[in-house]
Design an enzyme around this catalytic site. Structure first.
Site, mmCIF file in Angstrom:
data_model
loop_
_atom_site.group_PDB
_atom_site.id
_atom_site.type_symbol
_atom_site.label_atom_id
_atom_site.label_comp_id
_atom_site.label_asym_id
_atom_site.label_seq_id
_atom_site.Cartn_x
_atom_site.Cartn_y
_atom_site.Cartn_z
ATOM 1 C CG PHE A 1 -0.254 0.287 2.535
ATOM 2 C CD1 PHE A 1 0.044 1.580 2.950
ATOM 3 C CD2 PHE A 1 0.103 -0.756 3.385
ATOM 4 C CE1 PHE A 1 0.668 1.835 4.164
ATOM 5 C CE2 PHE A 1 0.728 -0.510 4.595
ATOM 6 C CZ PHE A 1 1.017 0.789 4.984
ATOM 7 C CE LYS B 1 -2.698 -8.812 -3.541
ATOM 8 N NZ LYS B 1 -3.552 -7.676 -3.024
ATOM 9 C CD GLU C 1 -5.872 -6.154 0.579
ATOM 10 O OE1 GLU C 1 -5.880 -6.926 1.559
ATOM 11 O OE2 GLU C 1 -4.985 -6.185 -0.304
ATOM 12 C CB SER D 1 5.350 -7.070 6.512
ATOM 13 O OG SER D 1 4.602 -8.262 6.310
ATOM 14 C CB CYS E 1 10.494 -0.391 2.845
ATOM 15 S SG CYS E 1 11.082 0.003 1.192
ATOM 16 C CD GLU F 1 9.043 -2.313 8.355
ATOM 17 O OE1 GLU F 1 9.400 -1.657 7.366
ATOM 18 O OE2 GLU F 1 8.593 -3.472 8.264
#
Length: 501
Positions: A154, A178, A181, A231, A286, A386
């Site tokens: 995301f 993909k 969402e 992740s 990240c 994190e």
């Protein structure tokens, strides 16, 4: 005034899916909390249909089409993306929440990969050795894989897909992507630009979904490779599942990025960098700096300068010219906020509490303002985890060696930076630190597209990094040909200048 949520659906064979979804997922504007979309979620059966469409498109021509024609599509896509980057940025802000300038900036960085992919005729050149034995030649070529899957997070709904898709397509593959969402519209918009650029239907397909769709892609026999960013636990799952099913996998995971500040550093520059790298995109990067390692005696001065700068930041709706927007969902905001209590209870000093103060927004968005901890130790959860939010932790150490050990001992190895005016110390750090991407007086060392992006240790599963030549190699497979021919004969007359086609 609330509006009816817009339906967001899959793009298959160049057109929106017309079926009826058995499951859907809401999409929100994080700055207001309003539901703006209703996303169709794919079943495993629909994933099968999408993969079949991609395989047909690859087998029927794209996998063998000339480099000249491929490159023409790539150049047209590059121009369209450059023209529409503000529109894509607005979609990102509406669903992710990051401020408009940051959203357009991520599209621009993704554009660099599209520009790199435009050089694919040069990038795919093989080697040739003549007469290795009498009238025997040996040469190498690189060929496309077939159908490849791209699964993206995301936090960069346009840039991360652009790390992979242009190179995969340039190498002759068909792609099933993909996206997350949580903010799916940017990928749909970029896919429409590919169609407008002349990409044949079925070469790029967008399938929306959750774990069911991911698992279907990871286990599908016609998917030859998987690119993933997310992740660390999910990256490990993607890598292990995909490779167990015979796929080539590059899975980029999480991070805990450190910024080492030496006593000789320009502390004004270092404080600016800590703000930019710690709180940009609400820390949902990240490559965000979440641990600032101050080599004493600069800790007090550095914390003071950072605190002063934090007081001038404005948090709010990303369309209002604020410095920092909301977090992506209410659940994620609450998870990040829970670390503020955990850090305080563990004994860290909460210098700036992001729960305090006002935000510039017309709605009840998912806001947490920039937060600063001091006197953080490596046994605390705010250091170990994190957090993926606007929380900066200052860890104080007594020497360069202590700071280097702290960074290298961390299980993550994505990015790091050193701030110093000592060239010898910088050179030593870049060679000694056990991290995949290093910045010298650069807080977010994301490389240009013609280099490759990726970390070490728990930040990467697989042997291949994103984009650059590693990306080209990932999306192709090598073949070596040994040939012997009798004396050649030629015939026919053609005086016209030879043309590519």
């Amino acid at each position: 005034m609330s509006t009816t949520p817009t339906r967001i659906t899959h793009l298959i064979n160049g057109a929106p899916w017309e079926g009826a979804a058995q499951r859907t997922s809401p999409v929100f504007n994080p700055a207001t909390g309003e539901q703006t979309g209703e996303l169709d979620l794919a079943s495993a059966e629909l994933v099968d249909e999408v993969v079949a469409a991609a395989r047909t498109a690859w087998a029927s021509g794209w996998g063998s089409i000339s480099l000249t024609k491929r490159t023409q599509v790539l150049f047209r896509f590059r121009e369209l993306l450059n023209e529409r980057k503000d529109e894509i940025g607005a979609l990102i802000t509406a669903e992710h929440g990051k401020v408009l300038s940051d959203a357009v900036g991520e599209v621009t960085r993704g554009l660099e990969v599209a520009e790199f992919a435009c050089g694919i005729p040069h990038l795919l050149k093989g080697g040739f050795s003549e007469n290795v034995s009498t009238r025997v030649d040996v040469y190498s070529i690189r060929q496309s894989l077939g159908v490849v899957a791209v699964i993206t997070p995301f936090n960069f709904p346009a840039m991360v897909p652009l790390w992979f898709v242009p190179i995969a397509i340039a190498c002759g593959n068909a792609v099933v992507i993909k996206p997350s969402e949580k903010d799916p519209s940017a990928v749909n918009a970029v896919a429409a630009l590919w169609k407008e650029a002349g990409l044949p239907d079925g070469v790029l397909n967008v399938v929306h979904g959750d774990k069911e769709a991911v698992d279907a892609l990871l286990t599908h026999p016609d998917v030859k490779a998987v690119s993933f960013v997310g992740s660390t636990p999910i990256a490990q799952y993607v890598y292990e599942t995909g490779t167990a099913h015979g796929k080539r996998v590059q899975a980029l995971g999480g991070a805990k990025n450190h910024m080492l500040v030496l006593p000789d550093a320009d502390l004004e520059l270092a404080a600016d960098a800590a703000i930019n790298a710690g709180f940009g995109s609400a820390g949902e990067r990240c490559m965000a700096i979440s641990a600032l390692v101050a080599v004493e005696p600069v800790g007090d001065d550095l914390v003071s300068k950072i605190t002063d700068r934090m007081g001038k930041l404005v948090t709010g709706d990303g369309t209002r010219g604020c410095d920092m927007g909301p977090l992506v969902t209410a659940q994620h905001r609450d998870k990040v906020t829970s670390y503020l209590d955990a850090g305080t209870q563990a004994g860290a000093t909460l210098v700036v509490d992001g729960r305090e103060g006002n935000v510039d927004s017309a709605g009840e968005g998912y806001f947490l303002q920039p937060t600063l901890f001091d006197n953080v130790t490596k046994d605390m959860s705010i250091y170990q985890d994190e957090i993926f939010g606007p929380v900066l932790s200052v860890v104080r150490v007594g020497s360069y060696d202590e700071g280097l050990k702290l960074i290298s001992d961390n299980p993550y190895g994505n990015g790091t930076a050193i701030f110093t005016n000592d060239g010898g110390a910088a050179r030593r750090f870049q060679n000694e630190v056990e991290v995949g991407m290093v910045g010298v007086n650069v807080p977010i060392p994301v490389p240009m597209a013609y280099y490759s992006f990726g970390g070490w240790k728990s930040s990467l599963f697989g042997d291949s990094h994103a984009h650059g030549m590693e990306g080209v190699n990932f999306f192709t497979r090598g073949k070596v040909v040994t040939s012997r021919w009798l004396d050649p004969s030629q015939g026919g007359i053609e005086l016209g200048f030879p043309q590519n086609a």
